[in-house]
Design a protein around this motif. Structure first.
Motif, PDB file in Angstrom:
ATOM      1  N   THR A   1     -41.787 -31.263  54.724  1.00  0.00           N
ATOM      2  CA  THR A   1     -40.542 -32.073  54.145  1.00  0.00           C
ATOM      3  C   THR A   1     -41.457 -33.412  54.190  1.00  0.00           C
ATOM      4  O   THR A   1     -42.220 -33.970  54.743  1.00  0.00           O
TER       5      THR A   1
ATOM      6  N   GLU B   1     -41.868 -29.822  50.486  1.00  0.00           N
ATOM      7  CA  GLU B   1     -40.968 -28.836  50.430  1.00  0.00           C
ATOM      8  C   GLU B   1     -41.013 -28.211  51.648  1.00  0.00           C
ATOM      9  O   GLU B   1     -42.266 -27.623  51.949  1.00  0.00           O
ATOM     10  N   SER B   2     -40.021 -27.818  52.513  1.00  0.00           N
ATOM     11  CA  SER B   2     -40.045 -27.167  53.515  1.00  0.00           C
ATOM     12  C   SER B   2     -40.743 -25.631  53.482  1.00  0.00           C
ATOM     13  O   SER B   2     -40.243 -25.064  52.655  1.00  0.00           O
TER      14      SER B   2
END
Length: 377
Positions: free
Chosen positions: A229, A252-253
């Motif tokens: 993140t 993006e996680s």
């Protein structure tokens, strides 16, 4: 005669090829996969060798000399291994002293060039593209570390003995943490301070991770892509020196449902835009010296300077081809019986002489055009 059959060429291989001169045949061939509809390798090579023979004849080579040069290449036409098909492109280089074959980890179209030096231009820029990289999937739940190439990713241990879970690093029970700052009646107080503290702890965790990850980057000399993140990748950058090998981020996680294959695909798109530290330094040097006698964009001047060993950094457009008489530009007087070519690719000639004289060639021109150069003096 030196015979070389290797895997992917290195820059040192190209420097060796660049030091060769005389009638030189350079052939690129794309993949041939059974059932793909592409013509068999032997059929395609036969056509290229026919063109090579005509080019050599047009440059003054007699039939006997042409036979000596083409013989080892023609032998491939009946080689069962060669005709079995190949999933990668490859390059063939042949002159009176050298026969070399390399695999290429990119798709190359079929082509043949006969000049007074090997045609190394199509190989220089692709070799500067990072095809292997390290991927750190960073989250507060679990950290994963991979070594990736164009097809696969292999897991690596989280280096340095650092636990792969932030919770374990803290030695803190997160279920207790969720209730920190709450009174028995459910009133919340001091939660923001606790979050700040946890953010500081996570940066400490990134520092600890960074020691092992940085060691792996230095050992393997591969760029690093960090997936996480925005808060997590920011914490990583604040905690760790990029050392020029930071390839970028996938914001993006890793816990958001992406498979390892999908995460690696996103990382490949990021690392495709990465430039190695040496290329960044060369571009900065060119910009700093622009407008002085140490830089030039005149291709004829670059060719002459490269032949004299004066080019430190050459920038070229991979698709540019400028035909000319190399020998006339550099003032070379041909001896009787020497290979004659008045239609050399001057961009390739500049690249070959730059590499031959321990300079560096980059497949990008800062201000457009066919070429630019930083001169040593």
């Amino acid at each position: 005669m030196t015979t070389t059959e290797r895997g992917i060429p290195t820059m040192e291989d190209l420097r060796h090829l660049a030091g060769e001169s005389g009638a030189s045949i350079s052939i690129l061939m794309g993949p041939h996969r059974a059932g793909s509809g592409t013509r068999p390798a032997a059929v395609r090579l036969r056509a290229l060798l026919h063109d090579a023979d005509a080019a050599l004849a047009g440059s003054g080579k007699g039939e006997a000399d042409r036979g000596v040069l083409l013989g080892p290449l023609e032998a491939l036409l009946t080689d069962p291994d060669f005709n079995a098909g190949h999933h990668q492109s490859f390059a063939l280089f042949r002159n009176a002293r050298t026969l070399a074959q390399y695999r290429l980890p990119w798709d190359a179209g079929d082509s043949m060039v006969v000049e007074g030096r090997f045609y190394v231009k199509p190989l220089v820029a692709p070799l500067g593209v990072a095809r292997e990289f390290l991927l750190l999937a960073l989250s507060r739940k679990r950290v994963r570390f991979f070594e990736c190439d164009e097809q696969d990713c292999a897991p690596l241990p989280v280096a340095g003995g650092v636990p792969d879970q932030f919770e374990e690093f803290l030695a803190l029970n997160l279920s207790d943490y969720k209730h920190m700052g709450r009174s028995p009646g459910g009133q919340t107080f001091g939660l923001g301070a606790e979050r700040d503290k946890m953010d500081r702890h996570f940066r400490d965790y990134c520092v600890a991770l960074g020691r092992g990850v940085t060691a792996a980057v230095r050992e393997r000399k591969l760029p690093l892509v960090v997936a996480g993140t925005g808060d997590e990748t920011t914490a990583w950058r604040e905690a760790n020196d990029e050392n020029g090998m930071y390839g970028g981020t996938v914001e993006e996680s890793p816990d958001g449902g992406l498979s390892e294959r999908e995460l690696a695909a996103k990382a490949r798109a990021v690392v495709a835009e990465w430039k190695p530290p040496e290329a960044v330094h060369a571009l900065e040097l060119y910009e700093r010296l622009a407008g002085t006698a140490r830089t030039t964009r005149d291709l004829n001047a670059i060719v002459a300077a490269a032949a004299a060993g004066r080019v430190e950094h050459l920038f070229f457009a991979p698709g540019a081809r400028v035909a000319g008489d190399y020998d006339r530009i550099v003032g070379h007087v041909r001896l009787s019986g020497e290979f004659v070519s008045r239609n050399d690719d001057l961009v390739n000639a500049a690249i070959a002489d730059t590499l031959r004289n321990s300079g560096h060639a980059w497949g990008e021109v800062p201000e457009g055009g066919a070429a630019g150069a930083v001169l040593r003096y």
